[in-house]
Scaffold this active site. Structure first.
Site, PDB file in Angstrom:
ATOM      1  N   GLU A  43     -34.599   2.849  34.512  1.00 52.65           N
ATOM      2  CA  GLU A  43     -34.543   2.086  34.314  1.00 52.65           C
ATOM      3  C   GLU A  43     -36.004   1.269  33.083  1.00 52.65           C
ATOM      4  O   GLU A  43     -35.562   0.636  33.136  1.00 52.65           O
ATOM      5  CB  GLU A  43     -33.379   1.446  34.282  1.00 52.65           C
ATOM      6  N   THR A  80     -52.301   0.013  34.770  1.00 49.39           N
ATOM      7  CA  THR A  80     -51.110  -0.644  34.296  1.00 49.39           C
ATOM      8  C   THR A  80     -51.322  -1.780  34.443  1.00 49.39           C
ATOM      9  O   THR A  80     -51.363  -3.518  34.401  1.00 49.39           O
ATOM     10  CB  THR A  80     -49.972  -0.734  33.465  1.00 49.39           C
ATOM     11  N   ALA A  81     -51.461  -1.950  36.274  1.00 50.13           N
ATOM     12  CA  ALA A  81     -50.837  -3.139  36.867  1.00 50.13           C
ATOM     13  C   ALA A  81     -52.245  -3.862  36.539  1.00 50.13           C
ATOM     14  O   ALA A  81     -52.175  -5.039  36.890  1.00 50.13           O
ATOM     15  CB  ALA A  81     -50.909  -2.947  38.272  1.00 50.13           C
ATOM     16  N   LEU A  91     -48.018  -0.214  41.454  1.00 49.79           N
ATOM     17  CA  LEU A  91     -47.544   1.147  42.361  1.00 49.79           C
ATOM     18  C   LEU A  91     -47.880   0.920  43.685  1.00 49.79           C
ATOM     19  O   LEU A  91     -47.074   1.207  44.701  1.00 49.79           O
ATOM     20  CB  LEU A  91     -47.826   2.436  42.347  1.00 49.79           C
ATOM     21  N   LYS A 113     -37.286   0.232  21.016  1.00 50.85           N
ATOM     22  CA  LYS A 113     -36.911   1.352  21.784  1.00 50.85           C
ATOM     23  C   LYS A 113     -35.476  -0.051  21.725  1.00 50.85           C
ATOM     24  O   LYS A 113     -35.389  -1.224  22.440  1.00 50.85           O
ATOM     25  CB  LYS A 113     -37.469   0.774  23.129  1.00 50.85           C
ATOM     26  N   ILE A 159     -43.108  -0.877  34.601  1.00 52.65           N
ATOM     27  CA  ILE A 159     -44.183  -2.363  33.876  1.00 52.65           C
ATOM     28  C   ILE A 159     -43.319  -4.094  34.141  1.00 52.65           C
ATOM     29  O   ILE A 159     -44.233  -4.613  34.512  1.00 52.65           O
ATOM     30  CB  ILE A 159     -43.855  -1.419  32.849  1.00 52.65           C
ATOM     31  N   GLU A 172     -44.710   4.680  30.154  1.00 46.36           N
ATOM     32  CA  GLU A 172     -44.246   4.460  28.516  1.00 46.36           C
ATOM     33  C   GLU A 172     -43.257   3.587  27.970  1.00 46.36           C
ATOM     34  O   GLU A 172     -43.488   3.540  26.892  1.00 46.36           O
ATOM     35  CB  GLU A 172     -44.644   5.626  28.079  1.00 46.36           C
ATOM     36  N   ALA A 173     -42.593   3.698  28.950  1.00 43.81           N
ATOM     37  CA  ALA A 173     -41.043   2.926  28.500  1.00 43.81           C
ATOM     38  C   ALA A 173     -40.628   1.684  29.361  1.00 43.81           C
ATOM     39  O   ALA A 173     -41.363   1.241  30.415  1.00 43.81           O
ATOM     40  CB  ALA A 173     -39.683   3.767  28.610  1.00 43.81           C
ATOM     41  N   GLY A 214     -57.536  -0.996  38.277  1.00 37.85           N
ATOM     42  CA  GLY A 214     -57.806  -0.614  35.933  1.00 37.85           C
ATOM     43  C   GLY A 214     -56.816   0.476  35.917  1.00 37.85           C
ATOM     44  O   GLY A 214     -57.103   0.993  34.881  1.00 37.85           O
TER      45      GLY A 214
HETATM   46  P1  FAD Z   1     -51.943   3.299  38.630  1.00 35.73           P
HETATM   47  O1  FAD Z   1     -52.178   3.955  37.736  1.00 35.73           O
HETATM   48  O2  FAD Z   1     -52.623   4.197  39.835  1.00 35.73           O
HETATM   49  O3  FAD Z   1     -53.097   3.044  38.850  1.00 35.73           O
HETATM   50  C1  FAD Z   1     -54.194   2.478  39.925  1.00 35.73           C
HETATM   51  C2  FAD Z   1     -55.627   2.270  39.689  1.00 35.73           C
HETATM   52  O4  FAD Z   1     -55.978   1.811  41.037  1.00 35.73           O
HETATM   53  C3  FAD Z   1     -56.770   2.990  39.078  1.00 35.73           C
HETATM   54  O5  FAD Z   1     -57.500   2.431  37.886  1.00 35.73           O
HETATM   55  C4  FAD Z   1     -57.449   4.112  39.731  1.00 35.73           C
HETATM   56  O6  FAD Z   1     -58.587   4.115  39.518  1.00 35.73           O
HETATM   57  C5  FAD Z   1     -58.040   2.568  41.053  1.00 35.73           C
HETATM   58  N1  FAD Z   1     -58.027   2.811  42.502  1.00 35.73           N
HETATM   59  C6  FAD Z   1     -57.439   3.655  43.298  1.00 35.73           C
HETATM   60  N2  FAD Z   1     -58.084   3.904  43.978  1.00 35.73           N
HETATM   61  C7  FAD Z   1     -59.143   3.144  43.994  1.00 35.73           C
HETATM   62  C8  FAD Z   1     -60.677   3.344  44.471  1.00 35.73           C
HETATM   63  N3  FAD Z   1     -60.703   3.904  46.096  1.00 35.73           N
HETATM   64  N4  FAD Z   1     -61.381   2.881  44.574  1.00 35.73           N
HETATM   65  C9  FAD Z   1     -61.077   2.045  42.772  1.00 35.73           C
HETATM   66  N5  FAD Z   1     -60.866   2.232  42.147  1.00 35.73           N
HETATM   67  C10 FAD Z   1     -59.814   2.615  42.684  1.00 35.73           C
HETATM   68  N6  FAD Z   1     -42.890   2.067  34.348  1.00 35.73           N
HETATM   69  C11 FAD Z   1     -42.144   1.899  33.137  1.00 35.73           C
HETATM   70  O7  FAD Z   1     -42.010   1.013  33.407  1.00 35.73           O
HETATM   71  N7  FAD Z   1     -41.661   2.486  32.986  1.00 35.73           N
HETATM   72  C12 FAD Z   1     -42.270   4.367  33.226  1.00 35.73           C
HETATM   73  O8  FAD Z   1     -41.234   4.543  31.741  1.00 35.73           O
HETATM   74  C13 FAD Z   1     -42.512   4.514  34.084  1.00 35.73           C
HETATM   75  N8  FAD Z   1     -42.516   5.904  33.994  1.00 35.73           N
HETATM   76  C14 FAD Z   1     -43.448   6.337  35.104  1.00 35.73           C
HETATM   77  C15 FAD Z   1     -43.015   7.916  35.259  1.00 35.73           C
HETATM   78  C16 FAD Z   1     -43.267   8.454  37.191  1.00 35.73           C
HETATM   79  C17 FAD Z   1     -43.950   9.068  36.360  1.00 35.73           C
HETATM   80  C18 FAD Z   1     -43.929   7.170  37.473  1.00 35.73           C
HETATM   81  C19 FAD Z   1     -44.862   8.464  38.342  1.00 35.73           C
HETATM   82  C20 FAD Z   1     -44.551   5.955  37.312  1.00 35.73           C
HETATM   83  C21 FAD Z   1     -44.003   5.200  35.421  1.00 35.73           C
HETATM   84  N9  FAD Z   1     -43.312   4.781  36.189  1.00 35.73           N
HETATM   85  C22 FAD Z   1     -42.880   3.670  34.338  1.00 35.73           C
HETATM   86  C23 FAD Z   1     -44.486   3.156  36.495  1.00 35.73           C
HETATM   87  C24 FAD Z   1     -45.901   3.029  35.927  1.00 35.73           C
HETATM   88  O9  FAD Z   1     -46.856   3.903  35.633  1.00 35.73           O
HETATM   89  C25 FAD Z   1     -46.607   1.804  37.123  1.00 35.73           C
HETATM   90  O10 FAD Z   1     -45.045   1.477  37.450  1.00 35.73           O
HETATM   91  C26 FAD Z   1     -47.669   1.462  35.889  1.00 35.73           C
HETATM   92  O11 FAD Z   1     -48.758   2.990  35.781  1.00 35.73           O
HETATM   93  C27 FAD Z   1     -48.674   0.950  37.036  1.00 35.73           C
HETATM   94  O12 FAD Z   1     -49.314   1.999  37.569  1.00 35.73           O
HETATM   95  P2  FAD Z   1     -50.581   1.326  38.871  1.00 35.73           P
HETATM   96  O13 FAD Z   1     -51.890   0.352  37.857  1.00 35.73           O
HETATM   97  O14 FAD Z   1     -49.968   0.654  39.581  1.00 35.73           O
HETATM   98  O15 FAD Z   1     -51.281   2.638  38.925  1.00 35.73           O
END
Ligand code: FAD
Length: 500
Positions: free
Chosen positions: A344, A17-18, A335, A80, A348, A51-52, A15
């Site tokens: 860049e 952003t993805a 991710l 932006k 997201i 956040e960007a 849960g």
């Molecule tokens: P996460 O935010 O890690 O979410 C994973 C989810 O899975 C969480 O809800 C967690 O609780 C759940 N989960 C994991 N394991 C379990 C389990 N065993 N049981 C139940 N739930 C579980 N993107 C941009 O577009 N612009 C930016 O400026 C940007 N800056 C970034 C800077 C950094 C340093 C990094 C590392 C990333 C950045 N990103 C950026 C990428 C962006 O943060 C991600 O693409 C976005 O937040 C999506 O993350 P996610 O939802 O895939 O993963």
């Protein structure tokens, strides 16, 4: 009506952003006959950054019927117009990667060819001064572009900065109103169906079991299903994209409320600055082989606009992608599918692109390999074209003041990057590939901004019979005039979408 073969249940694991973008978009696309369940663990939490964004995010929100002012208010957002790069080419250099174009093409040769010729004569304004996005950004101005193509105010585009946690919360509200069921819990294991090898259900640590037809893995870097259960494999790109860590920290908002992201090169990486309404987001992305954690954190903390609002938080990653983004009945979004570092702001966008493809190629319970192969073909292309553009920033450095920059300047790059570099180097041609997310203005900004001046111009140029030097000067003046007339970014936000 659904058929025997229709997907009846989608399970989203994660849960962040993805996860919530996927839940919201699927809830909008699937109106009946199929349940959508999202499992997340508050204890594990999210990555909490990201956040960007880039302009296509606007079409994502529009498709969901989300009003811009509502969304910007709810996420403490700001606008932006592009990214300012400080110290990337030479240590003392600065340039802007704008959203939009450099003026408008007025001839069968692109405008930048006339700029290159003027530059060679010593008679050209700086390239940045020929784009509307920078004309507004450097003055701290913002307003929506105009639709009238005759106006220079139609030649730019924009995206948002926002608080990642608030964005996920906002989308959660949207998805839950549309019948998405959220389950709080930790996934312990995924169970495969013996015959098909597909994931049949997931088991939570408290013993609950959740079955599904289609699973979307949004579990972040862990890749619980795509890797943990299906062992899809990962391509490591650290030899091209060497940064593998980041410290992130918010600080009080001080200094300018810029309508752009700033990326400042540091000795072993770079630092982002993202102004939001309630705070400024900062992070130092670095290569752990060239700097210690302590030094990386200290560099970040020494370069904030205002008082830090938390301790710096470390994140580690391996740049690259999964071998497949869709494997059997699991689609990796976010991710869990891969990460190319945030230079860049493309992650997201890749979530958004993954969701659009999933909707366009929505399967039935046969999981036809033709559909899966097509999805992977497009997704791999999209990832690799973005990869090439990010690599360009590292390769095109003239810095030799630190080990990391010396490594980057000398590293081998994919042939697809060399091909573009060579075309531009010879006569300033901006050749494109299918699935390029970043178009000619973006590549031009980085080539010129980082000192890759072509040896010549397009061979057709001297045969065109005019140098259009006046056009460039008039354009610069028109952009400056138009920018002066815009409201300040701060006023625009205060009037239209203040978070309160
Ligand atoms: P996460 O935010 O890690 O979410 C994973 C989810 O899975 C969480 O809800 C967690 O609780 C759940 N989960 C994991 N394991 C379990 C389990 N065993 N049981 C139940 N739930 C579980 N993107 C941009 O577009 N612009 C930016 O400026 C940007 N800056 C970034 C800077 C950094 C340093 C990094 C590392 C990333 C950045 N990103 C950026 C990428 C962006 O943060 C991600 O693409 C976005 O937040 C999506 O993350 P996610 O939802 O895939 O993963």
């Amino acid at each position: 009506m659904q058929t025997e073969n229709s997907i009846r249940s989608v399970v989203i694991v994660g849960g962040g952003t993805a996860g919530w973008m996927t839940a919201a978009a699927l809830a909008n696309a699937i109106r009946t006959g199929c349940t959508i369940t999202l499992v997340e663990s508050e204890e594990i939490g999210t990555v909490g950054v990201g956040e960007a964004t880039i302009p296509p995010i606007r079409t994502f929100n529009e498709a969901l019927g989300i009003a811009e002012s509502d969304f910007v208010k709810a996420t403490q957002g700001s606008f932006k117009l592009g990214i300012q790069f400080v110290g990337w080419g030479a240590q003392d250099s600065t340039y802007f990667h704008p959203f939009g174009s450099y003026g408008r093409n007025f001839d069968l040769l692109p405008l930048h060819q006339y700029w290159l010729a003027a530059k060679a004569r010593g008679d050209a304004p700086p390239l940045d001064e020929l784009c509307m996005a920078w004309a507004a950004a450097k003055r701290g101005k913002f307003a929506q572009p105009l639709p009238d193509p005759r106006s220079v105010l139609s030649t730019y585009d924009y995206a948002y900065h926002f608080d990642a946690g608030l964005y996920a919360k906002y989308l959660r509200g949207y998805a839950e109103q549309r019948a998405v069921v959220r389950i709080e819990g930790k996934v312990g294991a995924a169970v495969l169906d013996g015959a098909s090898g597909r994931v049949s259900h997931i088991k939570l640590e408290d013993g609950r079991e959740i079955a599904g037809d289609l699973f979307v893995d949004c579990s972040g870097f862990r890749g619980l299903l795509i890797e943990g259960a299906l062992e899809t494999g990962y391509q490591d790109w650290r030899h091209w994209l060497p940064c593998d860590s980041a410290y992130a920290v918010p600080c009080e908002r001080a200094g300018e409320f810029t309508p752009y992201t700033r990326s400042t090169a540091r000795a072993a990486g770079w630092q982002w600055r993202i102004p939001l309404q309630h705070r400024t987001g900062n992070g130092h992305v670095f290569c752990s082989g060239f700097i210690s954690d302590d030094e990386a954190a200290a560099t970040l903390m020494a370069n904030l606009d205002g008082q830090a609002l938390a301790e710096p938080r470390k994140l580690s990653f391996v740049t690259g992608r999964r071998n497949l983004f869709w494997n059997r009945n699991v689609v990796a979004v976010g991710l869990s599918g891969g990460f190319m570092e945030p230079l860049e702001s493309t992650s997201i966008h890749l979530i958004q692109a993954a969701i659009s493809k999933l909707i366009a190629l929505f399967p039935d319970r046969d999981f036809d390999p033709l559909v899966i192969d097509e999805y992977n073909r497009i997704a791999i292309n999209e990832f690799e074209r973005i990869r090439d553009f990010i690599i360009l920033h590292y390769k095109l450095t003239s810095r030799t003041d630190s080990e990391m920059w010396r490594y980057c300047g000398a590293m081998d790059v994919p042939d697809t990057v060399t091909w573009k570099l060579e075309h531009f180097r010879r006569n300033g041609r901006l050749v494109q590939r299918d699935a390029d997310l970043f178009g000619p203005p973006s590549w031009l900004a980085v080539h010129i901004g980082q000192g890759n001046m072509p040896h010549g111009t397009d061979p057709l140029l001297p045969l065109r019979g005019a140098d259009h030097a006046d056009h460039l000067k008039k354009l610069e003046a028109a952009l400056a005039r138009a920018a002066e007339g815009l409201p300040s970014h701060a006023d625009y936000v205060a009037r239209n979408c203040a978070a309160g």
